[in-house]
Design an enzyme around this catalytic site. Structure first.
Site, PDB file in Angstrom:
ATOM      1  CG  ASN A 169      -0.540  -0.101   2.692  1.00 49.38           C
ATOM      2  OD1 ASN A 169       0.557  -1.221   2.689  1.00 49.38           O
ATOM      3  ND2 ASN A 169      -1.188   0.401   3.657  1.00 49.38           N
ATOM      4  CD  GLU A 171      -1.440   4.681   3.587  1.00 48.78           C
ATOM      5  OE1 GLU A 171      -2.297   4.021   4.434  1.00 48.78           O
ATOM      6  OE2 GLU A 171      -0.822   5.623   4.549  1.00 48.78           O
ATOM      7  CB  CYS A 180      -5.327  -2.519  -0.015  1.00 47.76           C
ATOM      8  SG  CYS A 180      -6.905  -1.660   0.718  1.00 47.76           S
ATOM      9  CD  GLU A 182      -5.283  -6.848   0.166  1.00 49.15           C
ATOM     10  OE1 GLU A 182      -4.609  -5.900   0.438  1.00 49.15           O
ATOM     11  OE2 GLU A 182      -6.177  -7.061   0.990  1.00 49.15           O
ATOM     12  CB  CYS A 213     -11.146  -2.598   2.535  1.00 49.82           C
ATOM     13  SG  CYS A 213     -10.675  -2.807   0.549  1.00 49.82           S
ATOM     14  CB  CYS A 216      -9.544  -5.338  -1.565  1.00 47.64           C
ATOM     15  SG  CYS A 216      -8.077  -4.527  -1.567  1.00 47.64           S
TER      16      CYS A 216
HETATM   17  N1  THU Z   1      -5.097  -1.893   3.537  1.00 49.94           N
HETATM   18  C1  THU Z   1      -4.037  -3.415   2.715  1.00 49.94           C
HETATM   19  O1  THU Z   1      -3.300  -2.666   2.290  1.00 49.94           O
HETATM   20  N2  THU Z   1      -5.566  -4.532   2.657  1.00 49.94           N
HETATM   21  C2  THU Z   1      -5.832  -4.465   3.707  1.00 49.94           C
HETATM   22  O2  THU Z   1      -6.558  -5.943   3.115  1.00 49.94           O
HETATM   23  C3  THU Z   1      -6.580  -3.212   4.896  1.00 49.94           C
HETATM   24  C4  THU Z   1      -6.310  -2.437   4.484  1.00 49.94           C
HETATM   25  C5  THU Z   1      -4.069  -0.371   3.491  1.00 49.94           C
HETATM   26  C6  THU Z   1      -4.971   0.325   2.859  1.00 49.94           C
HETATM   27  C7  THU Z   1      -4.520   1.618   3.570  1.00 49.94           C
HETATM   28  O3  THU Z   1      -3.440   2.370   2.835  1.00 49.94           O
HETATM   29  C8  THU Z   1      -4.023   1.207   5.129  1.00 49.94           C
HETATM   30  O4  THU Z   1      -4.083   0.074   5.029  1.00 49.94           O
HETATM   31  C9  THU Z   1      -5.231   1.742   6.128  1.00 49.94           C
HETATM   32  O5  THU Z   1      -6.601   1.186   5.878  1.00 49.94           O
END
Ligand code: THU
Length: 256
Positions: A169, A171, A180, A182, A213, A216
């Site tokens: 991830n 940001e 995310c 995934e 989430c 995803c």
């Molecule tokens: N996030 C993921 O990369 N994968 C997940 O399964 C849940 C959340 C990331 C998105 C964001 O950058 C941070 O975690 C907080 O939600």
């Protein structure tokens, strides 16, 4: 002017056919050139929740960033760039980019020596099991960039022909641009032409309850329906899920 612009255009054109665009039927690809002449391509990946589309620019940037590469020096679009693509590229990559042509952002007067493409796709010598897959997902999480959440996640997508792709991830202050881990790994895989995604290993060490989430889940359901998703929450035994169980009563746009 960038050397070999025609070659870059050729690469981005060939990537276009790898787009996943069953809803709009409008393929799109973007090439991100890095400072050492390596490059990565990203394609547009749609799903039935239209606004969750992964734009080609995001695919290209996240594929590079998930390998620790954020030194994008030029961006080449598969046809004339749209205004919002230009704004996003200036915002996310480099606000000092010049528009070198209808389809190219970069810096006037710089030259780069085009190299072999960025290795977003790696061949597995041995079949992964949950332990080795999660080891790689933890390694991928090292490339997460999480100034917004401090919640690093890493993911590894494995295809039927034993290739793997990593995601993390990454940001940005504009949360709409965040994917995310995934979806970052899926974007790298689809952009490289992966057809049959079989396993996805996800490492999420900061939560003992981590789980993919909603966004995803929709994407997994559509582009990786035959996969098994393994979630590592730092415990000894990872938990596994299937996309159809993660998204019961999934929304379909058509009957097919
Ligand atoms: N996030 C993921 O990369 N994968 C997940 O399964 C849940 C959340 C990331 C998105 C964001 O950058 C941070 O975690 C907080 O939600």
């Amino acid at each position: 002017m960038i050397e070999s612009l025609d070659t870059l255009r050729h690469y981005v054109q060939s990537a276009t056919s790898r787009s996943f665009v069953p809803y709009s039927c409008q393929p799109r690809a973007v090439l991100a050139l890095l400072s050492d002449g390596r490059w990565t391509c990203g394609v547009r990946i749609e799903n039935a929740c239209y606004p969750l589309v992964i734009p080609a620019l995001s695919s290209a940037l996240v594929s590079a960033a998930s390998m620790g590469r954020r030194d994008v020096v030029a961006v080449v679009f598969s046809s004339s760039m749209k205004e919002e693509e230009k704004t996003t590229a200036l915002h996310l990559v480099d606000s000092s980019f010049d528009q070198l042509d209808d389809d190219v952002l970069g810096h006037v007067g710089r030259t780069y020596h085009l190299q072999e493409k960025l290795a977003t796709c790696k061949d597995l010598k041995l079949r992964l099991n949950p332990t080795s897959g999660i080891f790689l997902a933890r390694q991928a999480a090292r490339y997460a960039h999480t100034p917004e959440s401090d919640f690093p996640v890493g993911a590894i997508v494995v295809t039927e022909d034993q290739k793997y792709f990593q995601g993390a991830n990454i940001e940005y202050p504009d949360w709409r641009q965040i994917l995310c881990a995934e979806r970052a790994a899926i974007a790298a895989a689809i952009s490289a032409g992966a057809k049959d995604i079989r396993q996805i290993y996800v490492s999420c060490l900061k939560s003992s309850k981590a789980s993919p989430c909603g966004a995803c889940r929709q994407v997994l359901y559509e582009v990786a329906p035959n996969s098994v998703i393994w979630i590592d929450r730092g415990e000894e035994v990872a938990e596994s899920f299937r996309p159809k169980d993660l998204l019961p009563d999934a929304f379909h746009l058509s009957e097919s």
